[in-house]
Design a protein around this motif. Structure first.
Motif, PDB file in Angstrom:
ATOM      1  N   ARG A  95       1.307  -0.957   0.131  1.00 41.59           N
ATOM      2  CA  ARG A  95      -0.073  -0.086  -0.146  1.00 41.59           C
ATOM      3  C   ARG A  95       0.727   1.186  -0.151  1.00 41.59           C
ATOM      4  O   ARG A  95       0.479   2.314  -0.508  1.00 41.59           O
ATOM      5  CB  ARG A  95      -0.448   0.192   1.388  1.00 41.59           C
ATOM      6  CG  ARG A  95      -1.865  -1.185   1.452  1.00 41.59           C
ATOM      7  CD  ARG A  95      -2.536  -1.066   2.784  1.00 41.59           C
ATOM      8  NE  ARG A  95      -3.770  -1.736   2.039  1.00 41.59           N
ATOM      9  CZ  ARG A  95      -4.619  -1.852   1.562  1.00 41.59           C
ATOM     10  NH1 ARG A  95      -5.440  -0.451   0.743  1.00 41.59           N
ATOM     11  NH2 ARG A  95      -5.732  -2.463   1.955  1.00 41.59           N
ATOM     12  N   TYR A  96       2.380   1.245   0.959  1.00 43.92           N
ATOM     13  CA  TYR A  96       2.801   2.190   0.978  1.00 43.92           C
ATOM     14  C   TYR A  96       3.661   2.340  -0.549  1.00 43.92           C
ATOM     15  O   TYR A  96       4.035   3.497  -0.975  1.00 43.92           O
ATOM     16  CB  TYR A  96       4.239   2.421   1.585  1.00 43.92           C
ATOM     17  CG  TYR A  96       5.063   2.883   2.278  1.00 43.92           C
ATOM     18  CD1 TYR A  96       4.917   4.286   2.666  1.00 43.92           C
ATOM     19  CD2 TYR A  96       6.236   2.927   1.430  1.00 43.92           C
ATOM     20  CE1 TYR A  96       5.830   4.938   2.346  1.00 43.92           C
ATOM     21  CE2 TYR A  96       7.661   3.691   1.636  1.00 43.92           C
ATOM     22  CZ  TYR A  96       6.906   4.374   2.065  1.00 43.92           C
ATOM     23  OH  TYR A  96       8.652   5.574   2.302  1.00 43.92           O
ATOM     24  N   ILE A  97       4.134   1.772  -0.862  1.00 48.07           N
ATOM     25  CA  ILE A  97       4.671   1.542  -2.327  1.00 48.07           C
ATOM     26  C   ILE A  97       3.926   2.388  -3.375  1.00 48.07           C
ATOM     27  O   ILE A  97       4.183   2.925  -3.673  1.00 48.07           O
ATOM     28  CB  ILE A  97       5.238  -0.124  -2.483  1.00 48.07           C
ATOM     29  CG1 ILE A  97       6.255  -0.037  -1.671  1.00 48.07           C
ATOM     30  CG2 ILE A  97       6.355   0.254  -3.966  1.00 48.07           C
ATOM     31  CD1 ILE A  97       7.602   0.513  -1.681  1.00 48.07           C
ATOM     32  N   LEU A  98       3.107   1.957  -3.168  1.00 51.49           N
ATOM     33  CA  LEU A  98       1.485   2.372  -4.189  1.00 51.49           C
ATOM     34  C   LEU A  98       1.811   3.578  -4.182  1.00 51.49           C
ATOM     35  O   LEU A  98       1.209   4.629  -5.239  1.00 51.49           O
ATOM     36  CB  LEU A  98       0.791   1.853  -4.634  1.00 51.49           C
ATOM     37  CG  LEU A  98       0.567  -0.038  -5.054  1.00 51.49           C
ATOM     38  CD1 LEU A  98      -1.396  -0.482  -5.392  1.00 51.49           C
ATOM     39  CD2 LEU A  98       0.975  -0.110  -6.182  1.00 51.49           C
ATOM     40  N   GLN A  99       1.328   4.007  -3.211  1.00 50.25           N
ATOM     41  CA  GLN A  99       0.735   5.554  -2.852  1.00 50.25           C
ATOM     42  C   GLN A  99       2.596   6.382  -3.511  1.00 50.25           C
ATOM     43  O   GLN A  99       2.265   7.587  -3.653  1.00 50.25           O
ATOM     44  CB  GLN A  99       0.147   5.729  -1.509  1.00 50.25           C
ATOM     45  CG  GLN A  99      -0.593   4.994  -0.643  1.00 50.25           C
ATOM     46  CD  GLN A  99      -0.604   4.963   0.369  1.00 50.25           C
ATOM     47  OE1 GLN A  99      -0.048   4.850   1.215  1.00 50.25           O
ATOM     48  NE2 GLN A  99      -1.691   5.607   1.089  1.00 50.25           N
ATOM     49  N   GLU A 100       3.231   5.905  -2.618  1.00 53.00           N
ATOM     50  CA  GLU A 100       5.252   6.702  -2.976  1.00 53.00           C
ATOM     51  C   GLU A 100       4.828   6.745  -5.196  1.00 53.00           C
ATOM     52  O   GLU A 100       5.290   7.048  -4.881  1.00 53.00           O
ATOM     53  CB  GLU A 100       6.113   5.867  -2.318  1.00 53.00           C
ATOM     54  CG  GLU A 100       6.291   6.309  -1.089  1.00 53.00           C
ATOM     55  CD  GLU A 100       6.200   7.396  -0.446  1.00 53.00           C
ATOM     56  OE1 GLU A 100       7.558   7.997  -1.421  1.00 53.00           O
ATOM     57  OE2 GLU A 100       5.862   8.176  -0.118  1.00 53.00           O
TER      58      GLU A 100
END
Length: 494
Positions: free
Chosen positions: A179-184
């Protein structure tokens, strides 16, 4: 349908297997890739998606676990099917584990030639002969699947694990990581396609429920562990989560050798060690021969099985998870003995890949010939857990030829090889480049289940979460702890 008829149903050639779509445009620009990889490594270390190194081992140091940078595409309908069927598989494995006749018949040839399974079976017969001290069992299961591009992209079961089903802890964190990576990467709109994953909480809830059934507030939950634990974060996450969810529960960690040297049974067969009464045993070791250094470790396993502690798994659950039992369940009519609903039987049949016995009978001879004639269609599997034990490709022919006149063959099963679709992505490993290369990969989905009950009834049956392991497409084995796979998350596509 006979074995020979099944053999005639050729799968598509591996060359025809399709690619799953990339969920974001790849390759990433070089500078963006370097930056996101650097962040992702730190995120993994700071959130416990980590392991101890086998090559640079230190109790004081962790390396991030290998991971796939961007989550891999997985068919939404097949993911939903895997979740739905877990309750049926929990029921099935619980009933299989409590069927003495079925286990005995399934394993009668294997225990003659496979010393490890034979030792487990002798413990099983001993405790049944004496009468079970603890009738309640706790199953913490993981059913593993690959999408089979040779059968119109339907999931097929690779195996079901009844002992030391790992990565519920780290797997839960990997969902948050992606989730963090996709947001980044500027794709917050895509988060809805990453399914919720509460595997850690679900597995711990099962252990806490078993502890409550045991009924003694002072009793502890004991993790039975390896002499050296590399996959430490996954285990500790369970321990810490149990304390968080139920503060009055204490968790202790002991090895088989510890149990051999210091454990005993109380007057009511309570399991006692180091002034603790053990209410629940969670086995994270004991599934392979190397864990038993001598007869005293086997004696310790028998001591635990004789005890009042609720075990995950009990010895009969351990045996129910063997490859030979899995193959026997695929025989015509086998499922009907355990599932009284025809719709349940049909759902389970649909996930089975072709599974063949190598016993000394007509079907076994046909399976031997199939393996010799077309070895690349099959995987040869022994009665072992932990990864790295299967035989693939042309080596299947060599192995079968070598053992075809020996009783050793009855300890193996032949399984139709699953040809999953390929995905393309970045696999990040400790010590690797800051800018990893794009590689073709294949993924294996694991669904966790918890089941509690006795021979008469099931009192607790839940599907509790998932994990995804991904490996380079050219690798045969994919265990993360074995150093061959990487942690991943399913990104659901229609």
């Amino acid at each position: 349908m006979s074995v020979s008829q099944l053999a005639a149903k050729k799968p598509k050639m591996a060359e025809e297997i399709k690619h799953l779509p990339m969920i974001v445009p790849l390759p990433l620009p070089e500078e963006q890739l370097k930056e996101i990889v650097e962040k992702s490594k730190d995120w993994a270390l700071m959130h416990g998606a980590a392991m101890r190194s086998k090559t640079q081992f230190s109790e004081d140091a962790l390396f991030f676990a290998p991971f796939v940078l961007i989550p891999s595409a997985f068919p939404r309908k097949e993911f939903a099917k895997a979740l739905e069927i877990q309750l049926i598989l929990n029921e099935l494995m619980h009933k299989v584990a409590h069927d003495r006749r079925f286990l005995t018949e399934s394993l009668k040839e294997t225990i003659k030639v496979d010393e490890f399974t034979g030792n487990l079976f002798r413990i099983y017969e001993t405790v049944l002969g004496e009468g079970l001290t603890q009738r309640t069992t706790l199953g913490l299961l993981r059913s593993d699947y690959m999408v089979n591009a040779s059968s119109t992209d339907k999931i097929k079961q690779v195996e079901i694990n009844t002992i030391a089903s790992s990565f519920g802890g780290i797997g839960t964190n990997i969902t948050v990581f992606h989730r963090y990576i996709l947001q980044e990467l500027g794709h917050s709109d895509m988060l809805k396609n990453l399914p919720e994953n509460n595997a850690l909480e679900g597995l711990c809830s099962g252990m806490i429920e078993a502890w409550k059934i045991y009924g003694k507030p002072e009793a502890v939950i004991m993790f039975l562990i390896e002499d050296i634990t590399y996959n430490i974060c996954d285990q500790r996450f369970h321990e810490f989560k149990i304390r968080e969810m139920c503060p009055q529960v204490r968790v202790i960690r002991r090895t088989l050798t510890d149990m051999a040297e210091r454990a005993s049974l109380g007057p009511k067969k309570q399991l006692l060690i180091d002034e603790c009464e053990v209410g629940v045993i969670y086995f994270r070791a004991g599934y392979e021969p190397g864990h038993y250094h001598s007869q005293k470790e086997w004696d310790a396993r028998l001591l635990m099985e004789r005890s009042l502690a609720i075990k995950s798994p009990s010895i009969h659950y351990h045996l129910a998870g063997t490859k030979k039992v899995q193959q026997t369940l695929a025989k015509p009519g086998a499922l009907d003995q355990f599932l009284n609903d025809p719709s349940k039987v049909e759902k389970v049949k649909q996930i089975f890949a072709g599974l063949y016995s190598l016993d000394f009978d007509e079907l076994g001879e046909q399976a031997i010939q199939m393996a010799i004639d077309d070895p690349e269609r099959f995987v040869l599997k022994p009665q072992r857990e932990g990864g790295g034990n299967n035989v693939y490709g042309l080596e299947v022919r060599d192995a079968v030829k070598k053992m075809k006149d020996s009783e050793e063959r009855t300890a193996w099963i032949l399984m139709e090889r699953i040809h999953p679709p390929l995905s393309t992505g970045y696999m990040v490993r400790p010590g690797g480049s800051k800018a990893p290369q794009l590689v073709d990969m294949v993924s294996e989905l694991g669904i966790f289940g918890v089941v509690i009950g006795d021979a008469e009834k099931i009192t607790y049956n839940k599907q509790v979460g998932h994990m995804l392991r991904t490996k380079v497409a050219t690798a045969n084995e994919g265990g993360v702890a074995a150093g061959l796979g990487a942690l991943d998350s399913p990104y659901l596509i229609d």
